[in-house]
Motif scaffolding. Structure first.
Motif, short mmCIF file in Angstrom:
data_model
loop_
_atom_site.label_atom_id
_atom_site.label_comp_id
_atom_site.label_asym_id
_atom_site.label_seq_id
_atom_site.Cartn_x
_atom_site.Cartn_y
_atom_site.Cartn_z
N ARG A 92 6.39 -5.19 5.37
CA ARG A 92 5.73 -3.94 4.98
C ARG A 92 4.62 -4.22 3.97
O ARG A 92 4.61 -5.26 3.32
N VAL A 93 3.71 -3.26 3.85
CA VAL A 93 2.57 -3.42 2.95
C VAL A 93 2.70 -2.41 1.81
O VAL A 93 2.86 -1.21 2.04
N LYS A 94 2.64 -2.91 0.58
CA LYS A 94 2.71 -2.05 -0.61
C LYS A 94 1.29 -1.85 -1.12
O LYS A 94 0.58 -2.81 -1.45
N VAL A 95 0.86 -0.57 -1.18
CA VAL A 95 -0.49 -0.23 -1.63
C VAL A 95 -0.37 0.52 -2.95
O VAL A 95 0.27 1.56 -3.03
N VAL A 96 -0.96 -0.03 -4.00
CA VAL A 96 -0.93 0.58 -5.33
C VAL A 96 -2.36 1.01 -5.67
O VAL A 96 -3.29 0.20 -5.68
N THR A 97 -2.51 2.32 -5.94
CA THR A 97 -3.81 2.88 -6.32
C THR A 97 -3.73 3.36 -7.76
O THR A 97 -2.87 4.18 -8.10
N THR A 101 -0.50 5.69 -7.96
CA THR A 101 0.13 6.09 -6.70
C THR A 101 0.59 4.83 -5.97
O THR A 101 -0.19 3.90 -5.79
N VAL A 102 1.86 4.82 -5.56
CA VAL A 102 2.42 3.68 -4.83
C VAL A 102 2.84 4.17 -3.45
O VAL A 102 3.61 5.12 -3.33
N LYS A 103 2.33 3.49 -2.41
CA LYS A 103 2.70 3.82 -1.04
C LYS A 103 3.15 2.53 -0.35
O LYS A 103 2.52 1.49 -0.48
N ILE A 104 4.24 2.65 0.39
CA ILE A 104 4.72 1.51 1.16
C ILE A 104 4.53 1.87 2.63
O ILE A 104 5.11 2.84 3.12
N ARG A 105 3.72 1.07 3.30
CA ARG A 105 3.41 1.33 4.71
C ARG A 105 4.21 0.38 5.58
O ARG A 105 4.54 -0.75 5.17
N PRO A 106 4.51 0.82 6.80
CA PRO A 106 5.29 -0.05 7.69
C PRO A 106 4.51 -1.31 8.08
O PRO A 106 3.28 -1.36 7.96
N ALA A 107 5.24 -2.29 8.56
CA ALA A 107 4.62 -3.54 8.95
C ALA A 107 3.67 -3.30 10.11
O ALA A 107 3.95 -2.53 11.02
N PRO A 108 2.51 -3.95 10.08
CA PRO A 108 1.58 -3.76 11.19
C PRO A 108 2.13 -4.40 12.47
O PRO A 108 2.77 -5.43 12.44
N ASP A 109 1.89 -3.72 13.56
CA ASP A 109 2.34 -4.22 14.87
C ASP A 109 1.43 -5.32 15.31
O ASP A 109 0.22 -5.14 15.48
N GLU A 110 1.99 -6.51 15.51
CA GLU A 110 1.20 -7.65 16.00
C GLU A 110 1.56 -7.89 17.45
O GLU A 110 2.71 -8.11 17.78
N GLU A 111 0.59 -7.87 18.31
CA GLU A 111 0.85 -8.05 19.73
C GLU A 111 0.40 -9.40 20.18
O GLU A 111 -0.47 -10.02 19.76
#
Length: 114
Positions: A74-79, A104-114
């Protein structure tokens, strides 16, 4: 106790009415004025020291964004948004300073790698 006579009251009422009517007519006559520029009126307005004596406020905003990939993908984005307000008088001396920080802290799901 002094008493006012009817004639004095009527004279006072008439004077107040005349002042009110003159104040109401003044803006309407200003609109009916010819379209010639009146430079002297503009210059006297700009030269008033009261306009320069007002405090001036400067607002600075700084935004910092950091991204970090966690162990599970997952990706943690801190603004971080920092707002600084500085109020200065006409001499440039700082009267008031306030700093506001919004995180502001947002945790986004892991990017889909195909």
């Amino acid at each position: 106790m002094t008493r006012t006579h009817l004639t004095q009251r009527l004279a006072l009422l008439g004077a107040c009415g005349a002042l009110a009517a003159g104040g109401a007519l003044l803006p309407s006559t200003a609109l009916a004025a010819p379209a010639t520029p009146q430079v002297t009126a503009a210059q006297t307005i700009q030269e008033l020291p009261a306009h320069e004596a007002r405090p001036k406020e400067v607002v600075k905003t700084r935004i910092t964004i950091t991204e970090r990939v966690l162990r599970d993908g997952r990706v943690k984005v801190v603004t971080v948004k920092t707002i600084t307000r500085v109020t200065k008088d006409h001499h440039g001396k700082v009267i008031k300073k306030s700093v506001k920080t919004i995180t502001t802290v947002k945790i986004r799901p892991a990017p889909d790698e195909e």
